[in-house]
Design a protein around this motif. Sequence first.
Motif, mmCIF file in Angstrom:
data_model
loop_
_atom_site.group_PDB
_atom_site.id
_atom_site.type_symbol
_atom_site.label_atom_id
_atom_site.label_comp_id
_atom_site.label_asym_id
_atom_site.label_seq_id
_atom_site.Cartn_x
_atom_site.Cartn_y
_atom_site.Cartn_z
ATOM 1 N N GLU A 8 0.817 -1.214 0.000
ATOM 2 C CA GLU A 8 0.000 0.000 0.000
ATOM 3 C C GLU A 8 0.857 1.272 0.000
ATOM 4 O OE1 GLU A 8 -2.886 -0.398 3.152
ATOM 5 O OE2 GLU A 8 -3.862 -2.113 2.185
ATOM 6 N N TYR B 178 -0.167 4.951 0.790
ATOM 7 C CA TYR B 178 -0.239 5.496 2.144
ATOM 8 C C TYR B 178 1.129 5.893 2.688
ATOM 9 C CZ TYR B 178 -5.025 3.692 2.295
ATOM 10 O OH TYR B 178 -6.344 3.450 2.037
ATOM 11 N N HIS C 86 -7.327 -0.354 -0.504
ATOM 12 C CA HIS C 86 -8.749 -0.025 -0.402
ATOM 13 C C HIS C 86 -9.353 0.543 -1.686
ATOM 14 C CE1 HIS C 86 -8.142 -0.824 3.782
ATOM 15 N NE2 HIS C 86 -7.311 0.181 3.919
ATOM 16 N N ASN D 198 -8.239 2.562 -3.624
ATOM 17 C CA ASN D 198 -7.926 3.985 -3.807
ATOM 18 C C ASN D 198 -7.173 4.167 -5.119
ATOM 19 O OD1 ASN D 198 -9.078 4.705 -1.392
ATOM 20 N ND2 ASN D 198 -7.172 4.550 -0.246
ATOM 21 N N TYR E 40 -11.288 -3.448 1.113
ATOM 22 C CA TYR E 40 -12.005 -3.665 2.372
ATOM 23 C C TYR E 40 -13.352 -2.959 2.273
ATOM 24 C CZ TYR E 40 -7.801 -5.523 4.585
ATOM 25 O OH TYR E 40 -6.709 -6.305 4.907
ATOM 26 N N THR F 148 -12.934 1.412 5.730
ATOM 27 C CA THR F 148 -11.642 1.725 6.309
ATOM 28 C C THR F 148 -11.791 2.229 7.740
ATOM 29 O OG1 THR F 148 -11.758 3.959 5.400
ATOM 30 C CG2 THR F 148 -10.637 2.297 4.084
ATOM 31 N N SER F 149 -12.999 2.533 8.150
ATOM 32 C CA SER F 149 -13.257 2.954 9.519
ATOM 33 C C SER F 149 -13.960 1.829 10.263
ATOM 34 C CB SER F 149 -14.144 4.208 9.542
ATOM 35 O OG SER F 149 -14.594 4.471 10.849
ATOM 36 N N SER G 22 -10.910 -2.912 7.601
ATOM 37 C CA SER G 22 -9.454 -2.873 7.767
ATOM 38 C C SER G 22 -9.062 -2.661 9.225
ATOM 39 C CB SER G 22 -8.867 -1.765 6.896
ATOM 40 O OG SER G 22 -9.368 -0.508 7.310
ATOM 41 N N ASN G 23 -7.757 -2.693 9.462
ATOM 42 C CA ASN G 23 -7.200 -2.532 10.808
ATOM 43 C C ASN G 23 -7.724 -3.602 11.763
ATOM 44 O OD1 ASN G 23 -5.728 -0.233 10.025
ATOM 45 N ND2 ASN G 23 -7.507 1.059 10.365
#
Length: 529
Positions: free
Chosen positions: A161, A164, A225, A227, A256, A259-260, A306-307
């Motif tokens: 990624e 980022y 993601h 993007n 995903y 992302t939040s 994600s995360n």
Amino acid sequence: MARKQQHNNHICLILLLGLAAASAGLAQQQQAPAFTTVTMLDIDSPGKTIPQSFMGFSHEWPYVEELYTIPQYMDIIKLLQSFGSGPLVLRVGGGSTDKLTTVPGPEVWGPLSKLHAATGMKYILGLNLFLNDVALARKQMDAAKAGLPASSIISFEIGNEPDYYFNKPSTHWNGTKLVAGWNGTTDYLSCCFHTEWYAMAEALSCRNGPSSCEYGQFTGPVWGHLNLRNTTMDWFLKTNGKTNGKWVEMTSVHWYKATSETFNTPVTLLDEVPIRKEMTNLKEIVRVSEQVYGKPLRVAEMNTISNSGRDGVSNVFAAALWTLDASLEVAAAGGVGVNFHQGAGQNLYAAIIRWYDNGRLALPQLRPPFFGMLLFQMAVRGGSRLMGTQVTHASDANNSKFLKVWALQDVQTGELRWVIINKDASRAASAVLWVNRPSGYASEASVIRMTAAGPNPLSATSGITVAGVSYGLGGAKSGERRIEAAKVSKNAKGGQMLTVQVPAGSAALVRLPLAKEQAALRTPAAGSG
């Protein structure tokens, strides 16, 4: 004695969950349908063929060797491969790729080599880009080539990624440096006249001479993601090596659902609106990559949120339905495969959980996403093409948001299959399936269900079955295999028609063979359906 008692308790728990799942499944199936959708399968409009080895995992570098060293992991992999759709693809990477400052040794390559020999699994391997240390990346790549059979390596992934990178503290990256860094790294890794920093004899990729280059070894841009726009993919491939992506064997993006982790529920996870937007974008990316530059695209890392995921969303039955649906969405968009991220085996969204019991590494746990992967593999089997469909009737305007029908045809036998997903949390549905012209199909179809126990199936964490069978610790099976029959009738407009009731928050796989294959359909196959 205590350990034996603990094992017995686990077995009893598995059996009880299996009985509870069976009772709940029967209760759900007795729920009266609240809405109806009629979907026509156009037998004259075959779509994209789903490639072999479409399904895969993504795993961080830590503990990846356990996929072989813990026998039950390999048994689970073999189960997913038992329907004939080819070996799984393992992408080794993620956030750990750009934190990998050492060169993996025999403790990693040995188990992965044995895993390839035992299952045929192939690898996409991450190399550190963020440090911009080409010597380190070269040593990592050469170690993999020395430690693994050449037939097991699909490609090498440069970084993770990198879109980022700019947001990371104390970063030295910007857009210009990213292009230069990616191209410079692939150039150094591909061409033997750049091996001056260590002995030529150690440069395993220089067997063709000191001035040779090896093209098409890499996967990129590894964007996060989705993007990425079609113009960005065009820019990436046009500038890569300045010759239409000459270093790239395959392109990749990540996907995903969100992302939040803050505002998601089992219901919003299955929301159709963002999926439609994201898949429209993915189709455009695939079009540029494949049709303009001849590079297949793989969604090499994906999952619900994600995360590490969100508790109560990524580890419940809604995630199994999302996994099934998302795999078919990527196939319909033209992607050649998906890799569901495991993290290091402990993330909330992982299909197979690595955990400890009394300080000792225990049998792997299967979480809801595994069941979505399993039903997808059952649907695709030895090879399937997506078929054109059209909703010809819906009892209310919102049906398409909740009842989703995917149509497939087996490329070898001609068998028709439907994957039906009822995303509605409380209402059962009636799915009327119509084949638009008679084609010698059987008078009876089979129905395999994926259900969860409890009054709120989308939020269930246990009691999940596929064809009446549940899978517990280490993949242990419980429950009796159950396949239903659905009668096929003639439709007034021509062709054949059948009706399948789909409980709230569940999925079904319907198989309609040619008449001559009907007897074989009822014979238990590998796996559970």
